[in-house]
Design an enzyme around this catalytic site. Sequence first.
Site, PDB file in Angstrom:
ATOM      1  N   ARG A  27       0.800  -1.753  -0.118  1.00 13.67           N
ATOM      2  CA  ARG A  27       0.236   0.001  -0.278  1.00 13.67           C
ATOM      3  C   ARG A  27       0.756   1.322  -0.121  1.00 13.67           C
ATOM      4  O   ARG A  27       0.567   2.455   0.581  1.00 13.67           O
ATOM      5  CB  ARG A  27      -1.083  -0.122   1.360  1.00 13.67           C
ATOM      6  CG  ARG A  27      -2.073  -0.987   1.677  1.00 13.67           C
ATOM      7  CD  ARG A  27      -2.497  -1.183   2.776  1.00 13.67           C
ATOM      8  NE  ARG A  27      -3.339  -0.330   2.363  1.00 13.67           N
ATOM      9  CZ  ARG A  27      -5.096   0.415   2.096  1.00 13.67           C
ATOM     10  NH1 ARG A  27      -4.922  -0.689   1.632  1.00 13.67           N
ATOM     11  NH2 ARG A  27      -5.685   1.409   2.195  1.00 13.67           N
ATOM     12  N   GLU A 492       5.073  -0.350 -15.626  1.00  6.85           N
ATOM     13  CA  GLU A 492       5.463   0.065 -14.217  1.00  6.85           C
ATOM     14  C   GLU A 492       6.325  -0.744 -13.954  1.00  6.85           C
ATOM     15  O   GLU A 492       6.694  -0.713 -12.632  1.00  6.85           O
ATOM     16  CB  GLU A 492       3.688  -0.598 -14.103  1.00  6.85           C
ATOM     17  CG  GLU A 492       3.042  -1.556 -14.438  1.00  6.85           C
ATOM     18  CD  GLU A 492       1.527  -1.306 -13.553  1.00  6.85           C
ATOM     19  OE1 GLU A 492       1.815  -1.063 -12.861  1.00  6.85           O
ATOM     20  OE2 GLU A 492       0.501  -2.012 -14.127  1.00  6.85           O
ATOM     21  N   LYS A 607       0.014  -0.176  -4.591  1.00  9.67           N
ATOM     22  CA  LYS A 607      -1.198  -0.634  -5.310  1.00  9.67           C
ATOM     23  C   LYS A 607      -2.409  -0.168  -5.313  1.00  9.67           C
ATOM     24  O   LYS A 607      -3.292  -0.238  -5.959  1.00  9.67           O
ATOM     25  CB  LYS A 607      -0.782  -2.157  -4.346  1.00  9.67           C
ATOM     26  CG  LYS A 607      -2.016  -3.137  -4.178  1.00  9.67           C
ATOM     27  CD  LYS A 607      -1.964  -3.398  -6.422  1.00  9.67           C
ATOM     28  CE  LYS A 607      -2.548  -4.792  -6.420  1.00  9.67           C
ATOM     29  NZ  LYS A 607      -2.786  -4.713  -7.830  1.00  9.67           N
TER      30      LYS A 607
HETATM   31  C1  AGP Z   1      -2.523  -1.602 -12.805  1.00  5.62           C
HETATM   32  O1  AGP Z   1      -0.895  -2.086 -13.109  1.00  5.62           O
HETATM   33  C2  AGP Z   1      -1.936  -0.014 -11.948  1.00  5.62           C
HETATM   34  N1  AGP Z   1      -1.853  -1.004 -10.332  1.00  5.62           N
HETATM   35  C3  AGP Z   1      -2.657   0.931 -11.819  1.00  5.62           C
HETATM   36  O2  AGP Z   1      -2.708   1.471 -13.196  1.00  5.62           O
HETATM   37  C4  AGP Z   1      -3.810   0.174 -11.421  1.00  5.62           C
HETATM   38  O3  AGP Z   1      -4.691  -0.746 -12.370  1.00  5.62           O
HETATM   39  C5  AGP Z   1      -4.817   1.325 -11.109  1.00  5.62           C
HETATM   40  O4  AGP Z   1      -4.623   1.933 -10.312  1.00  5.62           O
HETATM   41  C6  AGP Z   1      -6.681   1.547 -10.528  1.00  5.62           C
HETATM   42  O5  AGP Z   1      -6.017   0.163 -10.123  1.00  5.62           O
HETATM   43  P1  AGP Z   1      -7.863  -0.461  -8.939  1.00  5.62           P
HETATM   44  O6  AGP Z   1      -8.535  -1.365  -9.734  1.00  5.62           O
HETATM   45  O7  AGP Z   1      -7.611  -0.814  -7.799  1.00  5.62           O
HETATM   46  O8  AGP Z   1      -9.162   0.942  -8.914  1.00  5.62           O
END
Ligand code: AGP
Length: 612
Positions: A27, A492, A607
Amino acid sequence: MCGIVAYIGHREAYPVILKGLKRLEYRGYDSAGVALLDETGLNVYKKKGKVAEMEDSLIGKALPAKIGIGHTRWATHGEPSDRNAHPHLSASGKLAMIHNGIIENYAQLKKELVSKGYHFNSDTDTEVLLNFIEDIWLNNHCPLEEAVRIALKRVVGAYVIVLLNSEDPDTLIAARKGSPLVIGIGKNEHFLASDASPIIEYTKEVVYVNDYELAILRPDELILKNLGNEKITPYIQKLDLELSAIEKGGYDHFMLKEIFEQPQTIYDCLRGRLDADKGTIVMRGVENHLEQLMNANRIIMVACGTSWHAGLVAEYVFEELCRIPVEVEYASEFRYRNPVIHKGDIIMAISQSGETADTLVAIEKAKEQGAFIFGVLNVVGSSIARASHSGAYTHAGPEIGVASTKAFTAQLTVLMMVALKIAAAKGTISQEKYIHLLNELHEVPEKVEIALELNDRIKEIAAKYADTHDVLYLGRGYNFPVALEGALKLKEISYIHAEGYPAAEMKHGPIALVDETLPVIFVATKDSYHEKIVSNIQEIKARKGKVIAIVTEGDEMISSLADDTIELPAADEIIAPIISVIPLQLLAYYIGVYKGLDVDKPRNLAKSVTVE
Ligand code: AGP
């Protein structure tokens, strides 16, 4: 965005908190700290860097406390540093606090406190809130929990806070609005955490704290109140999460574990819903609102990042099957412009964490204008889940790796089932097509298993291209969003610049990038665009570009053109994205590993982005 852990009971608090913080580092990991209260008083240990660095700094110290709070941070106000790390101490030194969220009116509160002579050691909104609480507590001579309630009524923003009071070593006070908080209930002990992972090895009895609730915890007592000081009966739930689901399970990284979990997680997503024998899909969240979904004038997919890519795939699926107009919106853009929302609109909020601030606020605003919110979420009891009128969980289990993998394929699976149910109810597809696609979905876990067997082949390809500085990902139709997702994964995880494009778009400019140094990855499984994408591949080859092609097994045509080919099992083009993304996840992972990067915790990322 930050991880919090607190403990009160008969155990030594520090080991419990330390292990819990390590489980919450996904987190955020800019800094870490603990506050412990024992007979020597209230001691705070905190520093910039990961939890392990804080742990190293405390080796050899006697830390006998039975009560404590801990925090792992993703910076929002104030750069990552020792002084901005949590926990923060109040001006009097009597109170320590940890916080997850953003206090939007902290500047006003700070101004008031400064005018009263307060000084601040950090740039954080947390320290302002803490001293605001203390100012009320000391001047009103009221119980600390009362001061917390009064203060929080003036706070604008999101928070989970946990307070330690040096004058009351038997009590923890916690409160929540807009950020997650779970209470673990043990025998003569209580735990607090941002999710269940720090708690589960001690107890499976938990209470999810709701917005505007305050928890007063003692070793043998849990009191839950609202900000109006009315007692609330705690709703105790039994966790069905296993600790093993959290540990790496023998893989080098959570990301690889979660990639390989996908046959199971997609199966879990289908289980209890799709019955291939009966030809049925059961989804209570859809059935209870089927009229509304069928008669939608428009569906707006609202999400961020990988979840936005799932929404893009869903646009093609819903328009093809349900003949309902679909728009796909970045939540961060949607929430700030003044979108036109009609009563008959359906908003599909797609989110793995269920805590993404932009997505949460976007749907709150749409709700105010009468939209119906359908959540596609992975975390039960998450904030977006509670803000939705209905929805469907993806049941992918905890996704610890910062890069979303299994949650993405689970989102696609849920969205395809929802589209099939609506299309069947509307009669916009024949029963034959419905059964065909239902069976195709049923076969996906097995086909993903086959795709994962390409692991070693993909590892070789990764080694070949690990030193590149730019990559293009191209696809058409249902595979275009998969190309975008592949590019995001590479960016990423490996920090290599990558872009996804519709393959046909190349001739409108980007093809100028192509030369013998540029790898171009085509997501080109057999579909209705096949001959077009063959032409696109030839256009790239004519300019000496290196072509890596994800194809349907037996595709001689493209295999003869490509420098490297990855063959996948055949699948209907509508279902194919769930499978064609697998090699792209593995490719990004292995390139990141070859580059020696922390693939589970890439730089600058966290995350769950619970801040704007
Ligand atoms: C994707 O690999 C990333 N970690 C990031 O783009 C993520 O998908 C985005 O922050 C949305 O998160 P969520 O699905 O928890 O809303």
